[in-house]
Design a protein around this motif. Structure first.
Motif, PDB file in Angstrom:
ATOM      1  N   GLY A 116     -11.535  12.580  43.359  1.00  0.00           N
ATOM      2  CA  GLY A 116     -10.138  12.202  43.288  1.00  0.00           C
ATOM      3  C   GLY A 116      -9.830  11.064  44.241  1.00  0.00           C
ATOM      4  N   ASN A 117      -8.573  10.763  44.333  1.00  0.00           N
ATOM      5  CA  ASN A 117      -8.098   9.640  45.124  1.00  0.00           C
ATOM      6  C   ASN A 117      -6.897  10.109  45.932  1.00  0.00           C
ATOM      7  N   ASP A 118      -6.784   9.671  47.169  1.00  0.00           N
ATOM      8  CA  ASP A 118      -5.662  10.085  48.015  1.00  0.00           C
ATOM      9  C   ASP A 118      -4.417   9.230  47.825  1.00  0.00           C
ATOM     10  N   LEU A 119      -4.518   8.127  47.083  1.00  0.00           N
ATOM     11  CA  LEU A 119      -3.335   7.310  46.839  1.00  0.00           C
ATOM     12  C   LEU A 119      -2.356   8.085  45.957  1.00  0.00           C
TER      13      LEU A 119
ATOM     14  N   ARG B  38      -0.210   7.346  43.767  1.00  0.00           N
ATOM     15  CA  ARG B  38      -0.098   6.975  42.361  1.00  0.00           C
ATOM     16  C   ARG B  38      -1.299   7.427  41.532  1.00  0.00           C
ATOM     17  N   PHE B  39      -2.344   7.888  42.182  1.00  0.00           N
ATOM     18  CA  PHE B  39      -3.552   8.306  41.461  1.00  0.00           C
ATOM     19  C   PHE B  39      -3.987   9.729  41.799  1.00  0.00           C
ATOM     20  N   ARG B  40      -3.198  10.454  42.553  1.00  0.00           N
ATOM     21  CA  ARG B  40      -3.575  11.819  42.947  1.00  0.00           C
ATOM     22  C   ARG B  40      -3.693  12.779  41.784  1.00  0.00           C
TER      23      ARG B  40
END
Length: 185
Positions: A88-91, A93-95
């Motif tokens: 996953g991603n911590d941003l 908008r991409f969580r």
């Protein structure tokens, strides 16, 4: 994130899928190197982007603690035969999404190992509030594309001439995505 271990028996072969743990680090380093040499469907050639056991320990620790990462291994008779990872991603908008990748030793193709690694990842995503799983697959890898479609993935686009293989030719990559079955409350 961690999941509960699950046993499978396919065509008289028993294996289990479980979360990767610290003790798997050395075997994972060797396994990834071997898998990279068995097929050009993956992104790396043997030795490229090499991850040593300490590197795998760090990844396993981080993935075990993250609610948006999942690192699974497939094991038979004490031997690792495959792995998968959802990253996953911590941003903000991409969580809501994770990217799935998988590798299985060629001698164990046809036993549902890759399918079951993906199915366990889908179940985890559905249960964890992950909205979307994405992956990239070579356009010429029909078996993989058919499997992904059976499990609810749709083609979202094609990356033209995206991968250069040993034959000197460029190949298209297909971007696929699957929205989870989890209903928003």
């Amino acid at each position: 994130m961690l999941i509960n271990e699950k046993d499978f028996n396919i065509r008289e072969m028993n294996y289990k899928i479980r979360s990767a743990s610290d003790i798997d680090a050395e075997a994972l380093s060797d396994l990834r190197m071997q898998i990279d040499g068995e097929t050009e469907n993956l992104d790396r050639e043997p030795g490229e982007a090499f991850i040593d056991p300490q590197g795998f320990r760090s990844i396993i620790k981080a993935d075990s603690e993250s609610p948006r990462n999942l690192f699974l291994v497939a094991e038979t008779n004490g031997r690792l035969i495959g792995f998968s990872r959802c990253a996953g991603n911590d941003l903000k908008r991409f969580r809501h999404k994770v990217e799935f990748g998988v590798g299985v030793l060629k001698e164990f193709w046809g036993y549902g190992v890759g399918r079951n690694l993906l199915q366990e990842s889908i179940t985890w995503a559905d249960d964890s509030g992950i909205r979307k799983i994405t992956l990239n697959v070579m356009e010429s890898n029909e078996k993989a594309k058919q499997l992904y479609e059976k499990l609810g993935f749709e083609v979202e686009g094609v990356l033209k001439d995206d991968k250069l293989l040993s034959d000197g030719n460029f190949y298209n990559m297909v971007v696929m995505g699957r929205l989870t079955n989890r209903m928003e409350g």
